[in-house]
Scaffold this active site. Structure first.
Site, PDB file in Angstrom:
ATOM      1  N   PRO A 140       0.816  -1.219   0.000  1.00  0.00           N
ATOM      2  CA  PRO A 140       0.000   0.000   0.000  1.00  0.00           C
ATOM      3  C   PRO A 140       0.849   1.269   0.000  1.00  0.00           C
ATOM      4  O   PRO A 140       0.517   2.235  -0.691  1.00  0.00           O
ATOM      5  CB  PRO A 140      -0.829  -0.138   1.284  1.00  0.00           C
ATOM      6  CG  PRO A 140      -0.961  -1.615   1.469  1.00  0.00           C
ATOM      7  CD  PRO A 140       0.370  -2.187   1.029  1.00  0.00           C
ATOM      8  N   TYR A 141       1.946   1.276   0.770  1.00  0.00           N
ATOM      9  CA  TYR A 141       2.826   2.448   0.755  1.00  0.00           C
ATOM     10  C   TYR A 141       3.300   2.755  -0.652  1.00  0.00           C
ATOM     11  O   TYR A 141       3.192   3.899  -1.133  1.00  0.00           O
ATOM     12  CB  TYR A 141       4.045   2.227   1.662  1.00  0.00           C
ATOM     13  CG  TYR A 141       5.186   3.154   1.311  1.00  0.00           C
ATOM     14  CD1 TYR A 141       5.093   4.515   1.585  1.00  0.00           C
ATOM     15  CD2 TYR A 141       6.328   2.677   0.645  1.00  0.00           C
ATOM     16  CE1 TYR A 141       6.123   5.381   1.212  1.00  0.00           C
ATOM     17  CE2 TYR A 141       7.357   3.533   0.295  1.00  0.00           C
ATOM     18  CZ  TYR A 141       7.256   4.881   0.578  1.00  0.00           C
ATOM     19  OH  TYR A 141       8.261   5.734   0.206  1.00  0.00           O
ATOM     20  N   ALA A 142       3.845   1.756  -1.345  1.00  0.00           N
ATOM     21  CA  ALA A 142       4.357   1.980  -2.696  1.00  0.00           C
ATOM     22  C   ALA A 142       3.248   2.417  -3.637  1.00  0.00           C
ATOM     23  O   ALA A 142       3.449   3.288  -4.499  1.00  0.00           O
ATOM     24  CB  ALA A 142       5.042   0.715  -3.206  1.00  0.00           C
ATOM     25  N   THR A 144       0.639   4.161  -2.871  1.00  0.00           N
ATOM     26  CA  THR A 144       0.309   5.573  -2.638  1.00  0.00           C
ATOM     27  C   THR A 144       1.272   6.471  -3.401  1.00  0.00           C
ATOM     28  O   THR A 144       0.873   7.521  -3.922  1.00  0.00           O
ATOM     29  CB  THR A 144       0.335   5.943  -1.139  1.00  0.00           C
ATOM     30  OG1 THR A 144       1.660   5.848  -0.607  1.00  0.00           O
ATOM     31  CG2 THR A 144      -0.624   5.092  -0.333  1.00  0.00           C
TER      32      THR A 144
END
Length: 330
Positions: A140-142, A144
């Site tokens: 999810p971080y990547a 975003t």
């Protein structure tokens, strides 16, 4: 030149601010201090607040109407946390960034550097990537970061905004003058865990040993944070020429050399008095094999190449760790 740095009280943002100051560029720091440190704002223009708060942005530009560019570093960045809290990560990294850019446009901002990430790439068989490589974020971080890049490109296509996305590989080290460094006492990345292993005597865990790399451990492109900061300065100084008719553009920032976790351990043990013990463990949620850049776009457009070695990054990280508790309040 005066620049606004969102997230300028964080690890990278504060280091960029120091490099700007050294280069005669005046930084204005905007940070909510959710993860940033007030100590990193001392002696600098500082506004405490959220990037999505229009009243806060209005205050920034009322006090500093001569801001010429924005460096957008504000984000949550811990991969396992993003897996556990995807809603929070999309809210902080995407929704807030959309509000932020809307407020910037109201104030006539036309130049923005975006702190992106090489984690958005889907690496090829040799783990090297360039700016044209396929996008395939695996956390999810990547995602975003990938969403923000596309969102900003869309905004730039229809407004006066122009965006240069700097895709960081794996920052290590600290400001060599030790003005700033990692705020966390126990960071979750590999080098932070190595320092923790040295300090506590607990074995370092190699998380994931079945990757198709030369030794089975993950591979990364470890770039000194001071080199990253220098790239931001070059991008600010050359912004209009670098874009050269483009509304948005991405540039990889890395050394161009892949270092496996096992090789990082060997380099670490080469600069400490006592080698750390090592054990193996399974991959963490969101972990990937990794990648390194093969691009020369940064050299061609920014006149920038990484100058510090992995060993120098390790040494500066250790130097910062030795003074961190003196510089930062508990």
């Amino acid at each position: 030149m005066k620049v606004l740095i969102s997230g300028g009280a964080g690890y990278i943002g504060s280091t960029v601010a120091s490099a700007c100051t050294d280069a005669g560029i005046e930084p204005v720091i905007l940070d909510s201090l959710v993860t940033g440190r007030r100590e990193f704002t001392e002696g600098r223009h500082f506004v405490e607040g959220d990037i999505a708060d229009g009243a806060v942005i209005d205050r920034v530009f009322t006090e500093h109407p001569d801001i010429a560019a924005v460096v957008h570093c504000a984000a949550l960045i811990v991969v396992p946390d993003s897996v556990a809290d995807p809603v929070g990560y999309y809210r902080a990294n995407v929704s807030a960034s959309l509000e932020f850019v809307g407020h910037l446009l109201r104030h006539g901002v036309t130049r923005m550097l975006f702190s992106s990430s090489a984690s958005i790439y889907r690496a090829n068989d040799d783990f090297s990537v360039d700016e044209a490589s396929p996008i395939g974020p695996e956390s999810p971080y990547a995602r975003t970061k990938a969403v923000c890049e596309q969102m900003f490109a869309d905004v730039a296509a229809g407004t006066p905004l122009r965006v240069l996305s700097l895709r960081y590989f794996n920052p290590i080290g600290a400001d060599p003058s030790l003005r700033t460094g990692l705020a966390l006492r126990r960071p979750s990345h590999a080098l932070g865990k190595l320092i923790e292993a040295r300090d506590t005597g607990v074995a370092f865990s190699v998380t994931g040993t079945g990757w198709p790399t030369r030794d089975g451990s993950g591979i990364r492109d470890y770039v000194h944070v001071w080199d990253l900061a220098a790239a931001h300065v070059a991008a600010l100084q050359r912004f209009d020429g670098v874009l050269d008719g483009h509304r948005s553009l991405a540039i990889n920032l890395g050394t161009g050399t892949g270092t496996t976790v096992t090789e990082l351990i060997e380099a670490f043990n080469g600069v400490v008095d006592e080698p750390v013990a090592v054990r193996t463990a399974g991959a963490r949620p969101g972990d990937v094999a990794g990648a390194y850049t093969r691009s020369d776009r940064a050299r061609t457009l920014l006149g920038w190449t990484a100058r510090h070695t992995v060993a120098e990054g390790i040494t500066d990280s250790l130097r910062w760790a030795a003074v961190r508790d003196e510089r930062l309040a508990p």
